[in-house]
Design a protein around this motif. Structure first.
Motif, short mmCIF file in Angstrom:
data_model
loop_
_atom_site.label_atom_id
_atom_site.label_comp_id
_atom_site.label_asym_id
_atom_site.label_seq_id
_atom_site.Cartn_x
_atom_site.Cartn_y
_atom_site.Cartn_z
N VAL A 129 0.84 -1.19 0.00
CA VAL A 129 0.00 0.00 0.00
C VAL A 129 0.88 1.24 0.00
CG1 VAL A 129 -1.71 1.32 1.31
CG2 VAL A 129 -1.93 -1.15 1.13
N ALA A 132 2.46 1.60 -3.51
CA ALA A 132 1.50 2.07 -4.50
C ALA A 132 1.22 3.56 -4.32
CB ALA A 132 0.21 1.27 -4.41
N LYS A 133 1.10 3.96 -3.05
CA LYS A 133 0.80 5.35 -2.76
C LYS A 133 1.96 6.27 -3.20
CE LYS A 133 -0.96 8.37 0.83
NZ LYS A 133 -1.05 8.62 2.26
N LYS A 135 4.19 5.70 -5.49
CA LYS A 135 4.28 5.77 -6.95
C LYS A 135 3.29 6.78 -7.49
CE LYS A 135 6.20 1.25 -8.07
NZ LYS A 135 5.93 -0.11 -8.50
N ARG A 136 2.10 6.79 -6.90
CA ARG A 136 1.09 7.74 -7.35
C ARG A 136 1.53 9.16 -7.02
NH1 ARG A 136 -2.70 4.91 -5.81
NH2 ARG A 136 -2.55 3.77 -7.74
N ILE B 35 -8.02 -4.15 -3.30
CA ILE B 35 -6.77 -3.95 -2.58
C ILE B 35 -6.62 -2.47 -2.23
CG2 ILE B 35 -4.28 -4.39 -2.65
CD1 ILE B 35 -6.01 -6.86 -3.14
N ALA B 36 -6.33 -2.20 -0.96
CA ALA B 36 -6.12 -0.81 -0.53
C ALA B 36 -4.94 -0.21 -1.28
CB ALA B 36 -5.87 -0.77 0.97
N GLY B 37 -5.02 1.09 -1.53
CA GLY B 37 -3.88 1.78 -2.16
C GLY B 37 -3.97 1.83 -3.67
N PHE B 38 -4.92 1.11 -4.26
CA PHE B 38 -5.10 1.16 -5.71
C PHE B 38 -6.48 1.71 -6.03
CE2 PHE B 38 -1.95 -2.20 -5.25
CZ PHE B 38 -1.04 -1.89 -6.26
N ASP B 48 -1.23 -0.05 -12.86
CA ASP B 48 -1.99 -0.49 -11.68
C ASP B 48 -2.50 -1.91 -11.88
OD1 ASP B 48 -1.80 1.94 -10.29
OD2 ASP B 48 -3.59 2.76 -11.24
N GLN B 51 0.24 -4.42 -11.59
CA GLN B 51 0.68 -4.60 -10.20
C GLN B 51 -0.32 -5.43 -9.40
OE1 GLN B 51 2.26 -1.30 -7.76
NE2 GLN B 51 2.13 -0.08 -9.62
N GLU B 152 -3.67 -6.05 1.92
CA GLU B 152 -4.59 -5.23 2.69
C GLU B 152 -5.80 -4.87 1.82
OE1 GLU B 152 -2.75 -1.80 4.45
OE2 GLU B 152 -4.70 -0.92 4.96
#
Lengths: 163, 352
Positions: A129, A132-133, A135-136, B35-38, B48, B51, B152
């Motif tokens: 998480v 990913a965050k 990268k954004r 999935i959290a964060g996407f 995305d 991943q 998560e």
């Protein structure tokens, strides 16, 4: 496929009558409205677009509601209304007011979850998480040409990925 | 395991076993997870999607039964293989026809199927024959726990599991049962059943799920409310009240037929048998109609020439992609009708 009755809307109701005894098959493709007009749909689950439309009509000052955009994914409520799918988990916050009414209606009056809770709830966000965050965030920083910020994020990301 | 191996076997959920299997073909439960964060898929970039796919296929590979899994990259799969997976109810039509990086993991025996990047990042599904919702729920719940220990999920304290469509929010659970209701159809009581389902806030769909019509007396009944009730409440209601009631209606209608219209009943059953045994070309819709009557005859003990398990297998094998795999070549519409009739004739002949 275009509706065979009105020749306008998308045909979403596909009917196959089988005529005994030879089992001869009759196929028809009509849109939801034509099907309803002909009394062909026996069970009507309210499609999300219809629920949305009736909600929007009820709500006063609806123009403002539909133009609200989610700061995380950029989706507007208008966009959601047109295809019924949200853009990211944060949309539930961004569109909280209109969505609460909609959910209540679609979910038989319910507004709160009473079921399963993930075991990890409240724990540190997992590494994927965070990655990913970051990268954004890098992407966003580059978009507004804040390369200094982007570089900082990149360093943090590199550290995370090594650990 | 490869996709071609699938055509040589039958999924466990088609065995024709389990409680109420004369009326209930199969039970399924699915959980929608993200999935959290996407972002959800409508706003997900190619990167995305990739991943998410990698993350989830790694997690699935780490599960206990991971080794037996068949993981299919749907984007790269051939058209016929995608169709085959749809025909076996392992992926949705929407998933087959979608775009971008997406996939499915199928367990041995086809008891579990996990779709990646369909409408939600993950759709976990378990299925069994007959009415077996309570063991199914225990299984899917454990599967969900082991995945959740690795990734998560997007979850909110008030709204529960967050899904791309708000109609799935909360538990993200869909419980569905495939019913065979020929006697209700013959006695013109099927509309009452539809109305009852609507009053109970249930959806009724055709044999192949969302967006399909009910052909040949098969109906898929599922819950629509996913919020404000616990998973156990939803499952228990289905397993102990709703479905047994529908089964009772159908059995009552079968009894009426036996008592009052036995000649009509037997005529339908044996006419179906005769046609299946002799026809030289059969459309898929006519076949479903005939197999439905034959299945009714077998489960009512009016016909002992064949068993339910074999009929269930026929339902799957007569579909276009399966026929093409069986014959090993591409078939046009008319060739398919001929191949279908030939397959059915041979299946019935080998029983006699």
């Amino acid at each position: 496929m275009v509706c065979q009755r009105c020749n306008k809307a998308q045909a979403t109701v596909h009917l196959t009558d089988i005529v005994p005894p030879e089992g001869e098959k009759r196929e028809r493709h009509v849109c939801e409205r034509c099907a309803a007009e002909e009394g062909l749909i026996v069970q009507k689950h309210e499609p999300i677009a219809a629920i949305l439309d009736s909600f929007i009509k009820q709500a006063s000052g609806s123009e403002k509601v539909v133009d609200v955009a989610c700061p995380e994914c950029g989706m507007t409520f208008r966009e959601f209304r047109s295809h019924g799918l949200l853009g990211c988990p944060n949309d539930y916050d961004a569109f909280e007011r209109p969505l609460t009414a909609l959910i209540k209606r679609a979910q038989d009056g319910a507004t709160h979850h009473v079921g399963k809770t993930p075991a990890r709830l409240g724990a540190e966000p997992s590494i994927h998480v965070k990655i990913a965050k970051l990268k954004r965030q890098i992407h966003e920083a580059v978009e507004v040409e804040d390369y200094e910020l982007a570089a900082r994020y990149r360093d943090t990301l590199a550290e995370l990925e090594q650990s | 395991m490869t996709i071609d191996n699938l055509t040589k076997q039958t999924g466990e959920w088609l065995r024709g076993e389990g409680p109420y299997s004369d009326v209930v073909i199969s039970s399924r439960i699915r959980l929608a997870r993200n999935i959290a964060g996407f972002p959800f898929l409508s706003k997900a970039s190619d990167s995305d999607r990739k991943q998410i796919f990698r993350l989830l296929s790694d997690c699935i590979g780490d599960l206990e039964f991971g080794q037996e899994n068949l993981i299919v990259d749907i984007e790269d799969a051939q058209e016929i293989d995608r169709q085959l997976l749809v025909e076996r109810h392992l992926i949705s039509r929407q998933h087959a026809e979608g775009e971008g990086t997406r996939g499915v993991a199928v367990s041995a025996g086809e008891k579990r199927a996990l779709m990646i990047n369909e409408e939600d990042h993950l759709r976990i599904q378990t299925m069994r024959s007959g009415l077996q919702l309570i063991p199914l729920f225990e299984e899917i719940n454990a599967l969900d726990d082991s995945l959740e220990s690795q990734v998560e999920y997007a979850f909110d304290k008030r709204l529960g599991f967050l899904t791309a469509c708000p109609t799935n929010v909360g538990t993200g659970i869909r419980v569905s049962v495939m019913l065979h209701l020929p006697a209700l159809k013959i006695t013109n009581h099927i509309e009452q059943m539809f109305r009852a389902a609507k009053d109970l806030k249930l959806a009724v769909r055709g044999l192949y799920g969302e967006g399909t019509d009910a052909i040949g007396d098969f109906f898929q009944v599922s819950n629509q409310v996913t919020l404000g009730l616990s998973e156990e409440q939803i499952v228990d209601e289905f397993a102990t009240k709703t479905i047994p009631q529908f089964v009772e209606y159908e059995l009552a209608a079968r009894n009426t037929l036996l008592k009052e219209r036995v000649h009509l009943l037997d005529d339908k059953i044996w006419r179906a048998y005769g046609t299946l045994e002799n026809a030289r070309a059969l459309s898929s819709d006519e076949t479903l109609f005939l197999l439905s009557h034959l299945r009714m005859g077998v489960s009512m003990g009016r016909c002992q020439k064949i068993d339910t398990d074999q009929i269930n297998r026929m339902f799957i094998s007569v579909q276009p992609a399966h026929l093409q795999k069986l014959t090993g070549r591409r078939l046009g519409g008319e060739e398919r009708s001929v191949a279908r009739a030939e397959f059915l004739r041979q299946s019935l002949a080998s029983r006699n």
